[in-house]
Scaffold this active site. Structure first.
Site, PDB file in Angstrom:
ATOM      1  CD  GLU A 120     -10.717   2.526   7.662  1.00  0.00           C
ATOM      2  OE1 GLU A 120      -9.664   2.039   7.222  1.00  0.00           O
ATOM      3  OE2 GLU A 120     -11.234   3.544   7.189  1.00  0.00           O
ATOM      4  CG  HIS A 143      -8.257   1.528   2.308  1.00  0.00           C
ATOM      5  ND1 HIS A 143      -8.537   0.460   3.133  1.00  0.00           N
ATOM      6  CD2 HIS A 143      -8.616   2.644   2.994  1.00  0.00           C
ATOM      7  CE1 HIS A 143      -9.050   0.915   4.274  1.00  0.00           C
ATOM      8  NE2 HIS A 143      -9.100   2.234   4.206  1.00  0.00           N
ATOM      9  CD  GLU A 144      -8.655   6.690   1.200  1.00  0.00           C
ATOM     10  OE1 GLU A 144      -9.595   7.504   1.155  1.00  0.00           O
ATOM     11  OE2 GLU A 144      -8.307   6.134   2.255  1.00  0.00           O
ATOM     12  CG  HIS A 187     -13.325   4.344   2.606  1.00  0.00           C
ATOM     13  ND1 HIS A 187     -14.076   3.802   3.631  1.00  0.00           N
ATOM     14  CD2 HIS A 187     -12.033   4.274   3.018  1.00  0.00           C
ATOM     15  CE1 HIS A 187     -13.265   3.414   4.608  1.00  0.00           C
ATOM     16  NE2 HIS A 187     -12.030   3.685   4.256  1.00  0.00           N
TER      17      HIS A 187
END
Length: 215
Positions: free
Chosen positions: A144, A73-74, A77
């Site tokens: 997100e 997820h990070e 980004h």
């Protein structure tokens, strides 16, 4: 353990971008995976591949699969340049950029059509419009959603079961209580996110099964 997961996610990111003819998205990345001894429930990835986990988030991760959820997820980004996207959203509210350029990043704003085609193909999503940008959050709903989609893909390609992501986000939501952990202040964990993850799961699970041969 964090470094071991990080290296596997790194490889899946590189393989994915190469397969989509967009390896230049990580040109100049110098990957690092670090752990800070702190009770803070947090993790982040800077543009350039600098990843940090705080020990406070590890109990919620539970194991390598949980770490892969956060890591994927990070890193997503950072790959998507969401810091630059926030700046472009600010320009949009001033009428400087068109809706089609939102989510493409300030550095790419002078090549909107070319870049839009690349990223829409990469994410499999439509670019956000002025009507659904809303107020600017540290990470917007569209950001997100992009990070969730790519994060599931990266962890599945790395051989981690993407179904773990749903349980992880449920744990994060339960851990929030009256005052959510710092990580949740920029990463909303709610029923909507879980519902979205469930919709994304068939594709991610197919990748995992193809990669590992497991069901």
């Amino acid at each position: 353990m964090v470094k071991r997961v990080g290296l596997r996610i790194k490889k899946s990111v590189e393989d994915y971008l190469r397969a989509n003819n967009y390896s230049q998205a990580i040109d100049g990345f110098q990957w690092e995976f670090n752990v800070i001894d702190s009770k803070t429930v947090n993790a982040w990835c800077m543009p350039g591949g600098k990843v940090v986990f705080y020990t406070g988030i590890l109990p919620l991760c539970k194991d390598e699969n949980g770490i892969a959820v956060v890591m994927g997820h990070e890193v997503s980004h950072a790959i998507a340049s969401h810091g630059a996207e926030r700046m472009s959203q600010g320009l949009l509210t001033q009428g400087v950029l068109t809706a089609g350029q939102v989510g493409l990043g300030v550095a790419m704003a002078n090549k909107p059509q070319e870049t839009q085609n690349i990223w829409m193909g990469l994410f499999g999503m439509a670019a956000p419009t002025a009507a659904n940008v809303g107020y600017i959050l540290p990470n917007s709903r569209n950001q997100e959603s992009e990070a969730d989609r790519l994060g599931l893909t990266f962890m599945a390609m790395a051989g981690y079961d993407p179904r773990v992501a749903i349980d992880f986000w449920k744990r994060m939501a339960a851990a929030g209580g009256a005052k959510p952990p710092q990580w949740l202040s920029t990463h909303p964990a709610d029923n909507t996110r879980v519902s979205n993850l469930e919709k994304l799961m068939p594709d991610a699970l197919a990748i995992y099964q193809k990669t590992t041969g497991k069901q």
